[in-house]
Write an enzyme that holds these catalytic residues in place. Structure first.
Site, PDB file in Angstrom:
ATOM      1  N   HIS A  95      19.236  29.804  36.844  1.00  0.00           N
ATOM      2  CA  HIS A  95      19.454  29.693  35.395  1.00  0.00           C
ATOM      3  C   HIS A  95      20.015  28.323  35.056  1.00  0.00           C
ATOM      4  CE1 HIS A  95      19.579  34.232  34.178  1.00  0.00           C
ATOM      5  NE2 HIS A  95      18.471  33.897  34.821  1.00  0.00           N
ATOM      6  N   TYR A 104      25.938  36.101  26.294  1.00  0.00           N
ATOM      7  CA  TYR A 104      27.328  36.503  26.066  1.00  0.00           C
ATOM      8  C   TYR A 104      27.483  36.646  24.547  1.00  0.00           C
ATOM      9  CZ  TYR A 104      28.665  35.056  30.817  1.00  0.00           C
ATOM     10  OH  TYR A 104      28.786  34.929  32.182  1.00  0.00           O
ATOM     11  N   PRO A 158      35.993  39.479  34.460  1.00  0.00           N
ATOM     12  CA  PRO A 158      34.627  39.112  34.873  1.00  0.00           C
ATOM     13  C   PRO A 158      33.899  38.181  33.903  1.00  0.00           C
ATOM     14  CG  PRO A 158      34.688  41.358  34.069  1.00  0.00           C
ATOM     15  CD  PRO A 158      36.104  40.897  34.138  1.00  0.00           C
ATOM     16  N   LYS A 198      33.697  34.522  37.853  1.00  0.00           N
ATOM     17  CA  LYS A 198      34.415  33.686  38.821  1.00  0.00           C
ATOM     18  C   LYS A 198      34.965  34.452  40.021  1.00  0.00           C
ATOM     19  CE  LYS A 198      33.580  29.909  36.815  1.00  0.00           C
ATOM     20  NZ  LYS A 198      32.449  29.216  37.417  1.00  0.00           N
ATOM     21  N   TYR A 214      31.607  26.586  34.163  1.00  0.00           N
ATOM     22  CA  TYR A 214      30.756  27.743  34.467  1.00  0.00           C
ATOM     23  C   TYR A 214      29.967  27.541  35.768  1.00  0.00           C
ATOM     24  CZ  TYR A 214      28.038  31.958  33.537  1.00  0.00           C
ATOM     25  OH  TYR A 214      27.486  33.213  33.617  1.00  0.00           O
TER      26      TYR A 214
HETATM   27  C1  PHB Z   1      26.733  40.493  36.062  1.00  0.00           C
HETATM   28  O1  PHB Z   1      25.522  40.209  36.100  1.00  0.00           O
HETATM   29  O2  PHB Z   1      27.203  41.554  36.557  1.00  0.00           O
HETATM   30  C2  PHB Z   1      27.684  39.530  35.381  1.00  0.00           C
HETATM   31  C3  PHB Z   1      27.182  38.308  34.932  1.00  0.00           C
HETATM   32  C4  PHB Z   1      28.054  37.409  34.305  1.00  0.00           C
HETATM   33  C5  PHB Z   1      29.384  37.765  34.127  1.00  0.00           C
HETATM   34  C6  PHB Z   1      29.866  39.004  34.580  1.00  0.00           C
HETATM   35  C7  PHB Z   1      29.025  39.884  35.210  1.00  0.00           C
HETATM   36  O3  PHB Z   1      30.226  36.896  33.490  1.00  0.00           O
END
Ligand code: PHB
Ligand code: APR
Length: 389
Positions: free
Chosen positions: A72, A200, A292, A296, A384
């Site tokens: 990505h 997000y 989450p 990280k 990130y």
């Molecule tokens: C996930 O794909 O489980 C995932 C992706 C990004 C995050 C948290 C969890 O910030």
């Protein structure tokens, strides 16, 4: 029994360290409380920083990852019906890798077993002895029989609920914690991802995240109450709420299906200092937890493993303890920056109880500044994709 390094915990941290040390001819024994299947049954995150992927390649365990992962170059951030992309490759020249933690843990187990590694499952009552001396040992029970391993070093990779952190005396240990007044309700579904990149989303109803594992396995989250339980949420209720929290175009494109996993995780920030006590070194969740939001958790475990691996090699090959002496200092320096980024993203994207109108305006201003300002996006992207080790 005797080995050079006892590794407590057969999660990604412990397995990666074991595999890296094995490639350098260093003997380890991994002690795991559960079974391999139990460990592999855990659904965890799936975003890997370049540093983690490099370690998997150095460990010789990246073949399937390289074949099956997604790369990505950015992520979408949405608020209300607005959305924008932060392009990691434009701002940092690097990307992130999408590959489930379950799969990389499976690859690590396969590699350890192919190497004839010693992984002891179903251990009980693990106790660390004399970590503050130059003759540490670990005892445990297996099928009711007490076992003892003498070793040179101990890696505490046994997660937040393990014994390693508790072995550091309270007079030495300093713990820092922040709990968040909400959780994440996560659903795994055998459906195509709603979008090529992650979304997000901050909505007036709460946070949502659209993620994925592969072309037909999607992972979605919605912010939920700590008092919620997965049984409170039927699949239809989940999909309806998710649709309300993401931009209209995504809501219309969303392909739903039966959940094959549904769980709630509380959000917490936690750090234990120091991450070393004598011959005991804490790695990963044993030492720190992040919400989450910034993906990280696994990636900060990776940098711990990187520092410890190189410190152990320096010790065993050159009899130079500098890397081990500086382990805690170096690991914590990066841990705290990951904690800050995860905390910052969590504050920017979630709805908090008792938020005032002013607080909501602050969140909106932060999102709009991130949308409009190249420098803000560069800083976000650098954090990130992963700060340097
Ligand atoms: C996930 O794909 O489980 C995932 C992706 C990004 C995050 C948290 C969890 O910030
Ligand atoms: N003895 C032996 N094994 C133990 C003990 C113990 N006393 N206590 C815990 N364990 C095992 C657990 O069963 C688990 O398999 O240690 C392992 C720790 O693994 P994780 O909790 O996955 O922690 P870590 O390897 O540091 O990986 C961190 O995994 O859980 C995610 O969000 C976390 O992404 C992060 C990453």
């Amino acid at each position: 029994m005797r080995t050079q390094v006892v590794i407590i915990g057969g999660g990604p941290s412990g397995l990666l360290l074991a595999q890296l040390l094995h490639r350098k001819g260093i003997d380890t024994i991994v002690l795991e409380r559960k079974t391999r299947d139990y460990v592999l049954g855990r659904i965890r995150a799936g975003i890997l920083e370049v540093g983690f992927v490099d370690l998997m390649r150095e460990a010789g365990v990246a073949t399937r990852l390289d074949r099956e992962c997604f790369t990505h170059d950015g992520t979408l951030i949405a608020y209300g019906n607005e959305q924008f992309e932060v392009n990691f490759r434009k701002h940092t020249g690097t990307s992130v890798t999408v590959y489930g933690q379950t799969e990389l843990t499976r690859d690590l187990y396969d590699a350890r077993e192919a190497a004839g590694a010693e992984i002891v499952f179903n251990v009980e009552d693990v106790v660390i002895h004399d970590a503050g001396t130059d003759r540490p040992s670990v005892t445990y029970r297996l099928e009711g029989n007490e076992q003892r391993i003498d070793c040179d070093y101990i890696a505490g990779c046994d997660g937040f609920h393990g014994v390693s952190r508790q072995t550091i005396p309270l007079s030495v240990r300093r713990e820092y914690e922040k709990t968040y007044p909400f959780g994440w309700l996560g659903v795994l579904s055998e459906t195509p991802p709603v979008n090529e990149e992650l979304i997000y989303s901050s909505s007036e109803r709460g946070f949502a995240l659209c993620s994925m594992r592969n072309a037909n396995l999607s992972r979605y989250y919605i912010q939920c109450l700590l008092s919620d339980s997965p049984q409170d949420w039927s699949d239809q209720m989940f999909w309806d709420e998710l649709r309300r929290r993401i931009p209209d175009a995504a809501a219309e494109a969303l392909i739903t299906g039966a959940s094959i996993e549904k769980s709630i995780a509380p959000l917490r920030s936690f750090v234990c200092e120091p991450m070393r006590w004598g011959r005991l070194f804490l790695c990963g969740d044993a030492a720190h937890i992040v919400p989450p939001t910034g993906a990280k958790g696994l990636n900060t475990a990776a940098s711990d493993i990187y520092y410890l691996y190189h410190g152990l090699i320096q010790q065993f090959e050159d009899n130079d303890s500098e890397g081990l002496e500086r382990y805690s200092e170096k690991a914590l320096a990066r841990v705290w920056k990951a904690e800050r980024f995860s905390w910052s993203m969590t504050n920017m994207l979630h709805r908090f109880p008792e938020q005032s109108a002013f607080d909501l305006k602050m969140q909106r201003a932060e999102l709009e500044f991130l949308r409009e300002n190249e420098t803000a996006q560069k800083v976000f992207a650098q954090n990130y994709v992963g700060l340097p080790y």
